[in-house]
Motif scaffolding. Sequence first.
Motif: not given
Length: 308
Positions: A34-35, A37-39, A46, A48, A53, A275, A277, A280
């Motif tokens: 998850i880190s 991604t922009d989820w 989401f 990648y 981040n 946020d 992402g 994470s």
Amino acid sequence: MKHGRGLFVASFLVLPVGLYVWLVILPFVQAFQISLTDWSGYSPTFNYIGFENFIKMWDDPKRWIVPGFKNTGIILLVMPVIVIAMSLFFAFMLNVGGRSKGGVSGVRGAGFYKIVYFFPQVLATAIVALVWVQIYKPVTTGGLLTSTLEALGLPYPEYGFMNDKSWVLTGIIAVMVWSSVGFYLVYFSSAMAAIPHDIYEAARIDGAGRVKTFFTITLPLLRDSIQTAWVYLGIIATDGFVLVFMMTPSQGGPDHASEVIGGAIYKLAFGSGNDAGMASAVGVVLFAAILTLTLVSLRLTRRERIEY
């Protein structure tokens, strides 16, 4: 025969190991995923974005992350040292600090004192926070500590300790120390109980006082226990989120003076940050920092085991 025994043992390990992998290892792996991604944490899709981040977190427009790392670092440097020093002192006095006709002993009523010191451990962290909020309140609302200081003619924060930028982090550290000393007092007491009293008797016959006995006998023989306590207290120091969330204004105030990294992660993931992402990514950095500190600590304090 050995093969059958191995299968028998493995059959008992499959379920607990499987649960550990599912409930512990996989969430860690997913956090790393998850880190990248922009989820937002709520959207069904989401993208990648690589290590974006990890780069953006240091800009910190909402002032959660940088103060969080700074204040967590302060707690990490201060709290374990105070807890270990106080726990060792009290444990030594309760176990070895007294003198009896028959030799070395603890102070009178040591068992009762251990129960008193350990009492905070039976309280939930939320209860501890609620109790200390009442103690730290302003004089106008009946704060115990501020009212006492006023009665003694001593200076005190007008709006209470938790609403004063200069005192709020100190107040949080004090509560963490208060709630941790009892456990490590009992822990070090158990370790001291394993040291043969003949060693203390020999030191007493040679004329060694309490201070010299502590630094030449007790402290070296407790090194392994202190190392373990240091690692666990370092982990605890990075997790002051519950106290900060329940005791401080804006869950990290005033003006981010008590912000901790756990609070920053919470606000990014579940608060107004939206946020997941970024949250994470901060969690991954925190995980790497804790792992590095633990390995360095274990490496620097490694030595040959002392037999006695």
